[in-house]
Motif scaffolding. Structure first.
Motif, PDB file in Angstrom:
ATOM      1  N   LEU A 197      35.295 -26.331  -9.275  1.00  0.00           N
ATOM      2  CA  LEU A 197      36.686 -26.185  -8.858  1.00  0.00           C
ATOM      3  C   LEU A 197      36.896 -24.901  -8.057  1.00  0.00           C
ATOM      4  O   LEU A 197      37.669 -24.878  -7.086  1.00  0.00           O
ATOM      5  CB  LEU A 197      37.609 -26.199 -10.084  1.00  0.00           C
ATOM      6  CG  LEU A 197      37.715 -27.533 -10.828  1.00  0.00           C
ATOM      7  CD1 LEU A 197      38.572 -27.370 -12.085  1.00  0.00           C
ATOM      8  CD2 LEU A 197      38.296 -28.620  -9.930  1.00  0.00           C
ATOM      9  N   PRO A 249      40.629 -22.043 -10.397  1.00  0.00           N
ATOM     10  CA  PRO A 249      40.817 -22.301 -11.827  1.00  0.00           C
ATOM     11  C   PRO A 249      40.817 -20.996 -12.619  1.00  0.00           C
ATOM     12  O   PRO A 249      40.263 -19.983 -12.179  1.00  0.00           O
ATOM     13  CB  PRO A 249      39.601 -23.155 -12.187  1.00  0.00           C
ATOM     14  CG  PRO A 249      38.543 -22.693 -11.229  1.00  0.00           C
ATOM     15  CD  PRO A 249      39.274 -22.407  -9.940  1.00  0.00           C
ATOM     16  N   VAL A 298      44.379 -25.126 -14.117  1.00  0.00           N
ATOM     17  CA  VAL A 298      44.220 -25.283 -12.678  1.00  0.00           C
ATOM     18  C   VAL A 298      45.311 -26.215 -12.152  1.00  0.00           C
ATOM     19  O   VAL A 298      45.816 -27.068 -12.888  1.00  0.00           O
ATOM     20  CB  VAL A 298      42.813 -25.855 -12.355  1.00  0.00           C
ATOM     21  CG1 VAL A 298      42.636 -27.243 -12.963  1.00  0.00           C
ATOM     22  CG2 VAL A 298      42.531 -25.865 -10.872  1.00  0.00           C
ATOM     23  N   LEU A 336      40.365 -24.672 -19.426  1.00  0.00           N
ATOM     24  CA  LEU A 336      40.591 -24.227 -18.061  1.00  0.00           C
ATOM     25  C   LEU A 336      42.011 -24.595 -17.652  1.00  0.00           C
ATOM     26  O   LEU A 336      42.521 -25.640 -18.060  1.00  0.00           O
ATOM     27  CB  LEU A 336      39.599 -24.889 -17.093  1.00  0.00           C
ATOM     28  CG  LEU A 336      38.108 -24.753 -17.378  1.00  0.00           C
ATOM     29  CD1 LEU A 336      37.305 -25.549 -16.350  1.00  0.00           C
ATOM     30  CD2 LEU A 336      37.677 -23.293 -17.380  1.00  0.00           C
ATOM     31  N   LYS A 381      40.144 -24.349  -5.678  1.00  0.00           N
ATOM     32  CA  LYS A 381      41.225 -24.707  -6.596  1.00  0.00           C
ATOM     33  C   LYS A 381      41.684 -23.545  -7.479  1.00  0.00           C
ATOM     34  O   LYS A 381      42.655 -23.684  -8.228  1.00  0.00           O
ATOM     35  CB  LYS A 381      40.788 -25.886  -7.477  1.00  0.00           C
ATOM     36  CG  LYS A 381      40.599 -27.188  -6.714  1.00  0.00           C
ATOM     37  CD  LYS A 381      41.914 -27.659  -6.118  1.00  0.00           C
ATOM     38  CE  LYS A 381      41.767 -28.950  -5.347  1.00  0.00           C
ATOM     39  NZ  LYS A 381      43.055 -29.401  -4.778  1.00  0.00           N
ATOM     40  N   TYR A 411      34.294 -25.369 -13.895  1.00  0.00           N
ATOM     41  CA  TYR A 411      34.908 -24.146 -13.361  1.00  0.00           C
ATOM     42  C   TYR A 411      34.282 -23.767 -12.019  1.00  0.00           C
ATOM     43  O   TYR A 411      34.984 -23.477 -11.047  1.00  0.00           O
ATOM     44  CB  TYR A 411      34.743 -22.999 -14.353  1.00  0.00           C
ATOM     45  CG  TYR A 411      35.248 -21.679 -13.829  1.00  0.00           C
ATOM     46  CD1 TYR A 411      36.600 -21.347 -13.892  1.00  0.00           C
ATOM     47  CD2 TYR A 411      34.367 -20.762 -13.243  1.00  0.00           C
ATOM     48  CE1 TYR A 411      37.073 -20.147 -13.392  1.00  0.00           C
ATOM     49  CE2 TYR A 411      34.826 -19.556 -12.728  1.00  0.00           C
ATOM     50  CZ  TYR A 411      36.171 -19.252 -12.808  1.00  0.00           C
ATOM     51  OH  TYR A 411      36.637 -18.057 -12.290  1.00  0.00           O
ATOM     52  N   ASN A 452      50.831 -26.996 -13.420  1.00  0.00           N
ATOM     53  CA  ASN A 452      49.393 -26.887 -13.671  1.00  0.00           C
ATOM     54  C   ASN A 452      48.916 -27.842 -14.758  1.00  0.00           C
ATOM     55  O   ASN A 452      49.702 -28.450 -15.480  1.00  0.00           O
ATOM     56  CB  ASN A 452      49.018 -25.459 -14.036  1.00  0.00           C
ATOM     57  CG  ASN A 452      49.003 -24.537 -12.824  1.00  0.00           C
ATOM     58  OD1 ASN A 452      49.255 -24.993 -11.704  1.00  0.00           O
ATOM     59  ND2 ASN A 452      48.728 -23.270 -13.025  1.00  0.00           N
TER      60      ASN A 452
END
Length: 319
Positions: free
Chosen positions: A150, A157, A170, A168, A155, A147, A132
């Motif tokens: 994504l 996050p 992800v 964050l 994704k 955020y 990550n």
């Protein structure tokens, strides 16, 4: 009024380009006046004058060369005839290069453990999974924008921290960092939102075609101040999997879509039909082609585009 001859460092560049813009405006406005009774697209009848568009990133370069703020440069371009600013949807790499965010992987954070610093100790106490990435920014609004984008892209996050530094976590590939659109930095939009120029976003292709991403697209567009037109950056449109829903979201926002001449974008003709041809045709000389042109040749090409092909917007590259 700001005098062009007293701009400071980089002053050799800005007057030349401002002069070009002024001449282009005069020429295309005359052409538009002569040909305003003929429109290829019915929706263009409200666009009696040819729009003159400049690029946000190129304005940033001019600002640095001339030692001016982006706000002052945008105002100067408006005074010299520009009507709008095209700004590409930001990628994580764009934001990193602008200094708005920092991106760290677990290996980099492991090295930071060796640094005796209270914040770094707190940060590295929660190392991300090995595969990550952490995204750090002091801008709370930007962290929330990233955020949401994504999440809409599938994704997943996670918010690790909010406050002076927002973090964050992800999973991202190198392609995601370089290509995935994550919205716009509000500070950049505010810097040009009061210039009197319209703002024209260039939306990027989505990493994941989903209806959730299209819902986010509508929210993203409604946040842009002085929105004047909507354009797309890539050959594949965001929401290409569901063009009726994309057209519905665009219609809800209520602004025309720009079509770049000689740049085939899959699905855009279908969108034009679904939007009842509420489109504006844009002509541009690419950055590579500009190297082969002088001012006279560029003006001739712009004139031909307006008079012979009913172009209603000129996208000017400086470099």
């Amino acid at each position: 009024m700001l005098q062009l001859g007293h701009i400071g460092k980089g002053k050799d560049h800005l007057p030349k380009f401002a002069k070009i813009l002024a001449v282009i405006l005069i020429m295309v406005s005359l052409a538009a006046a002569v040909y305003q009774d003929y429109f290829r697209f019915q929706a263009e009848q409200s666009y009696r004058e040819v729009q003159l568009l400049v690029d946000y990133d190129e304005l940033c370069v001019l600002s640095a060369q001339a030692d001016l703020s982006i706000e002052k440069t945008a105002e100067l371009m408006r005074e010299k005839g520009a009507t709008g600013i095209l700004i590409r949807e930001r990628t994580l790499n764009d934001l990193r290069q602008a200094g708005s965010i920092h991106i760290l992987n677990s290996g980099e954070l492991s090295l930071l453990k060796k640094i005796d610093n209270t914040f770094l100790a707190e940060l590295t106490a929660v190392l991300p999974a090995k595969e990550n990435t952490l995204i750090l920014t002091e801008k709370k609004d930007l962290a929330e924008t990233i955020y949401q984008e994504l999440a809409a892209a599938g994704k997943n996050p996670a918010k690790l921290r909010s406050g002076a530094v927002n973090i964050l976590e992800v999973y991202l590939t190198a392609k995601d960092i370089d290509k995935l659109g994550v919205g716009f930095d509000d500070d950049e939009l505010k810097s040009i939102g009061g210039s009197g120029l319209s703002i024209i976003p260039r939306l990027r292709e989505q990493a994941k075609n989903s209806d959730a991403a299209l819902m986010q697209l509508e929210k993203k567009l409604k946040k842009i101040p002085a929105l004047g037109m909507i354009t797309f950056n890539d050959q594949t449109l965001p929401g290409a999997h569901n063009l009726p829903l994309l057209s519905e979201k665009l219609a809800t926002v209520g602004f025309p879509v720009g079509m770049f001449e000689f740049y085939n974008q899959n699905g855009l003709n279908s969108i034009a039909r679904l939007l009842d041809k509420n489109v504006v045709r844009i002509h541009s000389i690419s950055e590579t082609e500009m190297l082969k042109y002088d001012e006279d040749k560029a003006l001739d090409r712009y004139m031909l585009a307006v008079t012979e092909r009913n172009i209603r917007a000129i996208y000017v590259h400086f470099f």
